[in-house]
Design an enzyme around this catalytic site. Structure first.
Site, PDB file in Angstrom:
ATOM      1  N   ILE A  14      28.473 -66.548  40.871  1.00 46.21           N
ATOM      2  CA  ILE A  14      28.260 -67.730  40.045  1.00 46.21           C
ATOM      3  C   ILE A  14      27.179 -68.628  40.635  1.00 46.21           C
ATOM      4  O   ILE A  14      26.380 -69.239  39.911  1.00 46.21           O
ATOM      5  CB  ILE A  14      29.577 -68.517  39.836  1.00 46.21           C
ATOM      6  CG1 ILE A  14      29.428 -69.543  38.704  1.00 46.21           C
ATOM      7  CG2 ILE A  14      30.038 -69.184  41.110  1.00 46.21           C
ATOM      8  CD1 ILE A  14      29.280 -68.934  37.341  1.00 46.21           C
ATOM      9  N   LYS A  90      34.705 -75.338  39.385  1.00 42.29           N
ATOM     10  CA  LYS A  90      36.053 -75.296  38.837  1.00 42.29           C
ATOM     11  C   LYS A  90      36.753 -74.006  39.274  1.00 42.29           C
ATOM     12  O   LYS A  90      36.077 -72.988  39.499  1.00 42.29           O
ATOM     13  CB  LYS A  90      36.032 -75.435  37.307  1.00 42.29           C
ATOM     14  CG  LYS A  90      35.311 -74.282  36.576  1.00 42.29           C
ATOM     15  CD  LYS A  90      36.251 -73.120  36.312  1.00 42.29           C
ATOM     16  CE  LYS A  90      35.520 -71.873  35.890  1.00 42.29           C
ATOM     17  NZ  LYS A  90      36.382 -70.691  35.835  1.00 42.29           N
ATOM     18  N   ASP A 168      41.606 -68.690  35.647  1.00 36.91           N
ATOM     19  CA  ASP A 168      40.261 -69.039  36.104  1.00 36.91           C
ATOM     20  C   ASP A 168      39.320 -69.183  34.908  1.00 36.91           C
ATOM     21  O   ASP A 168      38.626 -70.198  34.791  1.00 36.91           O
ATOM     22  CB  ASP A 168      39.739 -68.011  37.104  1.00 36.91           C
ATOM     23  CG  ASP A 168      38.375 -68.400  37.652  1.00 36.91           C
ATOM     24  OD1 ASP A 168      38.320 -69.259  38.535  1.00 36.91           O
ATOM     25  OD2 ASP A 168      37.373 -67.844  37.166  1.00 36.91           O
TER      26      ASP A 168
END
Length: 308
Positions: A14, A90, A168
């Site tokens: 990510i 997050k 998630d």
């Protein structure tokens, strides 16, 4: 404008796919260093740990924590203690209560703590919120189904306690839901499917409502193959609103009202630069609370083991 010098901590998929390009594209932000045990970026100072970064690294103003959530609290505390602004990928942590001391630390140090929800910055989310604000909502259904082997290959941490499993990605849907609905929602029931060899669920069905009894259901599944679905369907007194592609496309009864390319992470960094300019914080834990309640209320079933 003085640039916000940012170090990325944790340089996995990510961070490489989203954070690097977003920082480069946002005025006032600059990538200054990487801290990661397993990866680096050519041309940038590299350190194995955040401790080494803070002790020996170049001058930085902020850190963006892209590590697994199980280790972020300690990393955020170290960065705040060193006078740095902190962005949290997050989910912001493995529990709700562990964020409270960080909020207090940030306020005392007059530094920013930013708990991010990237899906809220998808281009059709705000238009959806505005459209729903003027309608009577009858029911809501969330379908958030993806293939974990495609989106989280080899990421064993996601199956450990605190890794959230299917929540998630599911928390992305909840972050959008809590942004676009006019009233707060809460979980009333949940069904959680745990692989026999994992500590986190691979699928979940949630029932939610608001103070007026709105019917809200959500289906999360990590076992989806073929087309992936990141959709929120809202039936109203003036038609069905469909927010699809993770918040990138808005339709009402088949008519497209909003659609634009993905710039979610650019939105996050624009917000981070804005917050850091005054030392303000932005820590909304509503989506994480809903996940915590799903675990509290969830009926658990055991399904076949997961093999990556």
């Amino acid at each position: 404008m003085t640039e916000l010098r940012i170090a990325i901590v944790g340089f996995g998929k990510i961070a490489r796919d989203q954070h690097v390009g977003a920082i480069a594209a946002v005025p006032g932000a600059a990538l200054a260093a990487i801290a990661s045990r397993n990866a680096s970026l050519p041309g940038l100072p590299h350190f194995a740990t955040i401790e080494e970064l803070l002790e020996k690294g170049p001058p930085i103003d902020a850190v963006s924590l892209c590590t697994p959530p199980q280790v972020r609290r300690a990393q955020a505390a170290a960065a705040l203690a060193a006078g740095k602004h902190v962005m949290l990928e997050k989910p912001p942590g493995i529990g709700v209560a562990e964020l409270d001391p960080l909020v207090a630390m940030a306020a005392e140090a007059k530094r920013t703590l930013f708990a991010t929800w990237h899906s809220r910055h998808a281009p059709a989310v705000e238009p959806a919120r505005q459209w729903l604000a003027e309608r009577r909502i009858k029911s809501v259904h969330v379908s958030w189904k993806e293939d974990v082997r495609v989106w989280h290959p080899g990421q064993g941490w996601i199956w450990e306690p605190g890794g959230l499993g299917v929540f998630d990605p599911g928390i992305n849907a909840l972050s959008i839901l809590t942004k676009i609905l006019p009233k707060p929602v809460f979980v009333t029931a949940a069904e959680l499917a745990f692989p026999a060899n994992c500590q986190a669920p691979i699928a979940a069905n949630l029932t939610l409502t608001d103070i007026d009894g709105l019917a809200v259901t959500a289906e999360f599944d990590f076992r989806q193959t073929g087309p992936q679905s990141w959709d929120i369907l809202v039936d109203t007194d003036q038609g069905r609103m469909t927010l699809s592609s993770g918040g990138a496309r808005l339709e009402v009864d088949g008519k497209v009202l909003a659609e634009a390319p993905d710039e979610e992470y650019r939105g996050l960094y624009r917000r981070f630069v804005e917050l850091a300019a005054t030392g303000a914080s932005d820590v909304d834990l509503t989506p994480l609370r809903l996940v915590a309640d799903a675990f509290l209320l969830g009926r658990r079933t055991v399904v076949e083991p997961f093999v990556d």
